[in-house]
Design an enzyme around this catalytic site. Structure first.
Site, PDB file in Angstrom:
ATOM      1  N   SER A 163      35.094  43.842  46.323  1.00 39.64           N
ATOM      2  CA  SER A 163      35.004  44.635  45.095  1.00 39.64           C
ATOM      3  C   SER A 163      33.819  45.576  45.214  1.00 39.64           C
ATOM      4  O   SER A 163      32.830  45.276  45.899  1.00 39.64           O
ATOM      5  CB  SER A 163      34.809  43.717  43.878  1.00 39.64           C
ATOM      6  OG  SER A 163      34.448  44.463  42.727  1.00 39.64           O
ATOM      7  N   TYR A 221      29.738  37.073  39.699  1.00 48.26           N
ATOM      8  CA  TYR A 221      30.888  37.703  40.349  1.00 48.26           C
ATOM      9  C   TYR A 221      30.431  38.621  41.479  1.00 48.26           C
ATOM     10  O   TYR A 221      30.971  38.578  42.593  1.00 48.26           O
ATOM     11  CB  TYR A 221      31.696  38.484  39.319  1.00 48.26           C
ATOM     12  CG  TYR A 221      32.861  39.249  39.903  1.00 48.26           C
ATOM     13  CD1 TYR A 221      34.027  38.584  40.280  1.00 48.26           C
ATOM     14  CD2 TYR A 221      32.798  40.630  40.080  1.00 48.26           C
ATOM     15  CE1 TYR A 221      35.099  39.282  40.821  1.00 48.26           C
ATOM     16  CE2 TYR A 221      33.867  41.334  40.619  1.00 48.26           C
ATOM     17  CZ  TYR A 221      35.005  40.656  40.984  1.00 48.26           C
ATOM     18  OH  TYR A 221      36.078  41.340  41.531  1.00 48.26           O
ATOM     19  N   LYS A 261      31.174  38.555  45.764  1.00 54.84           N
ATOM     20  CA  LYS A 261      31.695  39.649  46.578  1.00 54.84           C
ATOM     21  C   LYS A 261      30.694  40.079  47.643  1.00 54.84           C
ATOM     22  O   LYS A 261      31.080  40.471  48.757  1.00 54.84           O
ATOM     23  CB  LYS A 261      32.102  40.816  45.685  1.00 54.84           C
ATOM     24  CG  LYS A 261      33.222  40.475  44.717  1.00 54.84           C
ATOM     25  CD  LYS A 261      34.438  39.895  45.436  1.00 54.84           C
ATOM     26  CE  LYS A 261      35.597  39.616  44.501  1.00 54.84           C
ATOM     27  NZ  LYS A 261      36.796  39.120  45.221  1.00 54.84           N
TER      28      LYS A 261
END
Length: 256
Positions: free
Chosen positions: A139, A152, A156
């Site tokens: 991402s 999050y 990534k």
């Protein structure tokens, strides 16, 4: 150059969005695709349109050993794997003061631990087949520091670091390992907000150099590039597929 006849591909999170689009692109190129995900009915919907004898495996990647167990199940139904698209993952928006250890463990268990263990479980079959391609769906959260997504973004960033390390470990075996960082992709995660928040689509487009949201096919075409011999001399790369959102500026929208 992107022909994949006779290849076996595994796509996690294949029931919708980027995973579905990737599975369709790989099938169109001639690969037999193993579709994995949590919702069997959606996997069946995707498989119904595929031409090359697809396989469906229900999988929840949150529990301990889930990645290892899935690798074993894959190799029980196909003779080996040439292409792995690690697309399964969960988003998580939490302010730092809201983040709990349970939140952290959940997002890392799916986005990092199971991704790596599935890859390690399938790697030996790629080596036996003379090489292969691992494509990790990361991402732009790993590239630009998004607001309220510290856990999050951490997952990534870990995926991108593991991509480079595995490319080193497995390069001599002919296995290429690369990471794709999608930006704003109009998948089901965004559908409600796109329909119900006035001006959201246009406001976010203003931050993108190409002035549009991406779609699953925009990422799937790059997945196909990395799955095929078109990328035969590319490994260890982290590639943004984001219309220029993460790394370049966005000029004002043209008013013709």
């Amino acid at each position: 150059m992107t022909e994949l006849n006779g290849k076996i591909a595994v796509v996690t999170g294949a029931s919708r969005g980027i995973g579905e689009a990737s599975a369709r692109a790989l099938d169109d190129a001639g690969a037999r695709v193993v579709l994995t995900g949590r919702t069997v009915s959606d996997l069946e919907r995707v498989a119904a349109d595929l031409a090359n004898n697809p396989v469906i495996l229900e999988a929840d990647l949150a529990p301990p050993r889930a990645g290892t167990d899935l690798a074993e199940r894959v190799l029980a139904v196909v003779e080996g794997v040439d292409i792995l698209v690690n697309n399964a993952g969960i988003p998580m928006r939490r302010k730092p003061e809201e983040l709990t250890e349970e939140d952290f463990d959940l997002v890392f268990s799916i986005n990092v631990r199971s991704l790596l263990m599935l890859t390690l479980g399938l790697g030996p079959s790629m080596i036996e087949r003379g090489g292969g391609s691992v494509i990790n769906i990361s991402s732009i959260a790993s590239l630009r520091g998004p607001l309220g997504r510290v856990a999050y973004a951490g997952t990534k960033g870990a995926v991108d670091a593991m991509t480079r390390a595995l490319a080193t470990d497995w390069g001599s075996h002919g296995i290429r390992v690369n990471s794709l960082c999608p930006g704003l992709i109009a998948t089901a995660i965004w559908e409600s907000d796109r329909q119900n928040i006035p001006g959201l689509i246009e406001r976010l487009e203003d931050n993108i150099a190409l002035k549009r949201w991406g779609y699953g096919d925009d990422v799937a075409d790059v997945v196909l590039f990395f799955a095929s011999d078109a990328s035969r001399y590319v490994t260890g790369e982290v590639v943004a597929v984001d219309g220029g959102m993460a790394r370049v500026g966005a000029a004002p929208r043209r008013r013709d």
